[in-house]
Design a protein around this motif. Sequence first.
Motif, PDB file in Angstrom:
ATOM      1  N   UNK A 169       0.839  -1.201   0.000  1.00 14.13           N
ATOM      2  CA  UNK A 169       0.000   0.000   0.000  1.00 14.13           C
ATOM      3  C   UNK A 169       0.871   1.246   0.000  1.00 14.13           C
ATOM      4  N   UNK A 170       0.529   2.174  -0.869  1.00 11.76           N
ATOM      5  CA  UNK A 170       1.233   3.457  -0.905  1.00 11.76           C
ATOM      6  C   UNK A 170       0.578   4.368   0.130  1.00 11.76           C
ATOM      7  N   UNK A 171       1.143   4.392   1.326  1.00 12.18           N
ATOM      8  CA  UNK A 171       0.542   5.140   2.418  1.00 12.18           C
ATOM      9  C   UNK A 171       0.692   6.651   2.246  1.00 12.18           C
ATOM     10  N   UNK A 172       1.546   7.077   1.336  1.00  8.41           N
ATOM     11  CA  UNK A 172       1.721   8.508   1.109  1.00  8.41           C
ATOM     12  C   UNK A 172       0.814   9.050   0.003  1.00  8.41           C
ATOM     13  N   UNK A 173       0.084   8.151  -0.653  1.00  3.97           N
ATOM     14  CA  UNK A 173      -0.790   8.596  -1.738  1.00  3.97           C
ATOM     15  C   UNK A 173      -1.916   9.466  -1.176  1.00  3.97           C
ATOM     16  N   UNK A 174      -2.228  10.573  -1.834  1.00  4.78           N
ATOM     17  CA  UNK A 174      -3.329  11.423  -1.347  1.00  4.78           C
ATOM     18  C   UNK A 174      -4.673  10.759  -1.593  1.00  4.78           C
ATOM     19  N   UNK A 175      -5.635  11.073  -0.762  1.00  6.43           N
ATOM     20  CA  UNK A 175      -6.996  10.616  -1.011  1.00  6.43           C
ATOM     21  C   UNK A 175      -7.558  11.369  -2.210  1.00  6.43           C
ATOM     22  N   UNK A 176      -8.436  10.702  -2.948  1.00  3.21           N
ATOM     23  CA  UNK A 176      -9.020  11.276  -4.153  1.00  3.21           C
ATOM     24  C   UNK A 176     -10.190  12.196  -3.805  1.00  3.21           C
ATOM     25  N   UNK A 177     -10.177  13.438  -4.262  1.00  6.40           N
ATOM     26  CA  UNK A 177     -11.303  14.342  -3.989  1.00  6.40           C
ATOM     27  C   UNK A 177     -12.607  13.782  -4.569  1.00  6.40           C
ATOM     28  N   UNK A 178     -13.681  13.941  -3.812  1.00  5.36           N
ATOM     29  CA  UNK A 178     -14.996  13.554  -4.306  1.00  5.36           C
ATOM     30  C   UNK A 178     -15.314  12.081  -4.218  1.00  5.36           C
TER      31      UNK A 178
END
Length: 295
Positions: free
Chosen positions: A28-37
């Motif tokens: 899992x890429x724990x640094x990936x931002x959450x996707x808006x919407x």
Amino acid sequence: MRVQDREATAHRLLRSAARASFDPGIEIDWNAPFEPGMSYMPPEQISLYGTPAWRRLTEEQRIELSRHELASTTAMGLWLELSLMQLFTRFVYDLDPRSAHAQFALTEVGDETRHSVMFGRLLGRLGTPRYRPPRIVHDAGRLFKAIGGGPSMWATFLIGEEIFDRMQRATMADERVQPMVREVSRIHVVEEARHVRYAREEIVRSMEGLGRAALAGHRLVAAVAATATIEFVVDPKVYRSVGIEPEQGRRMALANPHHQEIRHWRGEKVMPFLKELGLISGPGTGLWRRAGLLR
């Protein structure tokens, strides 16, 4: 023959663990931002879905509520994982460590350790307040971990594992849900399938030769321990995230016909199995009904 069957199952599960185990720190890429919407749960799984209060929420508020309900659900899942590990190590204490049966039990503890770390990291990324079961439930869990065992222990495992499995299978297949949440769900579903198989076979063995009084006791303990998990999956404090008072939100959720149906759906696979074993009967039946798992 039963020992041979148990060993054969354990060998298959150990091979499965060797083929399909994951390190969430790598996968899992724990640094990936959450996707808006994007939601954090399938909207239909959210406790207020379909209510007048739900219809009044903006889309941003619905996503916010999904974030908080996921945090509460994940925290309860982590609490169960920790309980399972302690019960399991007590169970293994009396087993022959040379057996595949004991070695898979230890492998399962390793799986649960990784899951707990994974859930903890997800909670950190969600950035919500700390949600947890009420103090009385937390302390009762401490007692159960110290003295629990036999059919009621396995029944509690199965309720927790199979209900969360249904929720996460729906989550990992839903493209409206955040990719990180879907990946956490996928890893847990794959590894938890082995644990369900092990627990289903073990509960059948644990029922053999059980006397009437012992059976009555396990029925009641299973009802109390297992339904507590369902009752407190959603901490009422989550509703504050969208401006709803906790007790008001809890009342609306419990009265919500859609939420009642979702609760029943979550238990559709495991409840017939426990009923067939004779573990759903007696004074605890009302608790199963109150939790929405039994009609």
